[in-house]
Motif scaffolding. Structure first.
Motif, PDB file in Angstrom:
ATOM      1  N   LYS A  44       0.833  -1.210   0.000  1.00 11.63           N
ATOM      2  CA  LYS A  44       0.000   0.000   0.000  1.00 11.63           C
ATOM      3  C   LYS A  44       0.872   1.268   0.000  1.00 11.63           C
ATOM      4  N   GLY A  53       1.762   4.124  -3.751  1.00 10.53           N
ATOM      5  CA  GLY A  53       1.793   5.575  -3.894  1.00 10.53           C
ATOM      6  C   GLY A  53       3.182   6.115  -4.153  1.00 10.53           C
ATOM      7  N   PHE A  73      -4.349   2.836  -4.290  1.00 11.40           N
ATOM      8  CA  PHE A  73      -4.586   2.504  -2.884  1.00 11.40           C
ATOM      9  C   PHE A  73      -5.842   1.663  -2.719  1.00 11.40           C
ATOM     10  N   ASN A  98      -6.077  -2.007  -1.168  1.00 11.69           N
ATOM     11  CA  ASN A  98      -6.950  -2.173  -0.017  1.00 11.69           C
ATOM     12  C   ASN A  98      -7.892  -3.345  -0.236  1.00 11.69           C
TER      13      ASN A  98
END
Length: 261
Positions: free
Chosen positions: A181, A185, A238, A242
């Motif tokens: 995660k 990014g 993300f 998730n």
């Protein structure tokens, strides 16, 4: 269904409220578009230039995905090697730390000089940013296996490879997903940073180069439109990981438990 609506309703309302406040501020203060465009103008610009921005967005996505894939493969393999050989970990882990603390803005121009392929240079820059969280989290996860289970495996004379495959890797999975995660990014940030360095010379057509091009021409709404695509891409990355975390861990790990405290 109700739980899902409750989860998404509050963030959606907050976001809509912020956008509405932004729109009202720009209109009430009569802020010129070249200083701060209203969200409605950003949306119109995004629709009007979507054809040209989409190609640049795809370049950025490919670099991001490639760097993240390399970070996952390299991070997991090296973490597994560290778990099998503590001596190797003591020797090489400081090198990984050096990569982590080196500002990518400072080394990107050097990488673009030394690596002849611009795409390979951009991948390398993004990989440097995304690699360490995968490695660090996976190493911690491999060490997090229950001590009693480790003793049981030793009692049954399991080989180091069996302990790694059957005990340590399952224990490291939640940590790996958490690192994924973070690195998702960061790989986008690394790709954009590298694109800005390369785009200044006109060698790439990623979204970062479009932002630079629009800034040179004082096309602020176009800058915001490209930035909106980047933000949506980051949010999508993300959300994807998730969902992957919920799928992999939801049935057995406490981090994905939906029960209230």
């Amino acid at each position: 269904m109700r739980s899902s609506l409750k989860t998404w309703a509050l963030p959606a309302l907050v976001l809509l409220g912020l956008l509405a406040g932004w729109e009202l501020l720009v209109r009430a203060a009569e802020i010129p578009a070249y200083t701060l465009p209203a969200p409605s103008l950003v949306a119109q610009t995004l629709v009007a230039h979507f054809g040209s921005l989409a190609g640049s967005w795809w370049v950025t996505v490919k670099i991001t995905a490639g760097a993240l894939a390399l970070a996952c493969a390299g991070g997991v393999l090296i973490a597994a090697a560290f778990a099998l050989s503590p001596t190797l970990e003591r020797a090489l882990f400081p090198v990984a730390v050096v990569l982590q603390v080196t500002p990518i803005v400072a080394v990107a121009p050097l990488i673009l000089i030394y690596v002849h392929s611009t795409t390979a240079a951009l991948l390398l820059c993004a990989w440097i940013v995304a690699f360490f969280p995968i490695l660090s989290n996976t190493v911690i996860g491999l060490r997090a296996a229950d001590a009693n289970l480790r003793d049981l495996f030793r009692l049954y004379r399991a080989t180091p490879w069996q302990r790694l495959r059957l005990l340590r890797l399952p224990a490291a999975l939640p940590y790996f997903v958490a690192g994924l995660k973070i690195s998702g990014g960061l790989s986008l940030i690394g790709a954009v940073t590298a694109e800005m360095v390369a785009g200044a010379a006109g060698r790439e057509t990623g979204l970062a180069s479009r932002i630079l091009e629009a800034s040179f021409r004082t096309e602020t709404p176009k800058m915001f439109a490209a930035l909106t695509l980047l933000v949506l891409t980051g949010v999508g990355i993300f959300a994807l990981f998730n969902a992957l975390s919920a799928w992999l861990l939801g049935s057995w790990h406490a981090s994905e438990s939906t029960r209230p405290d």
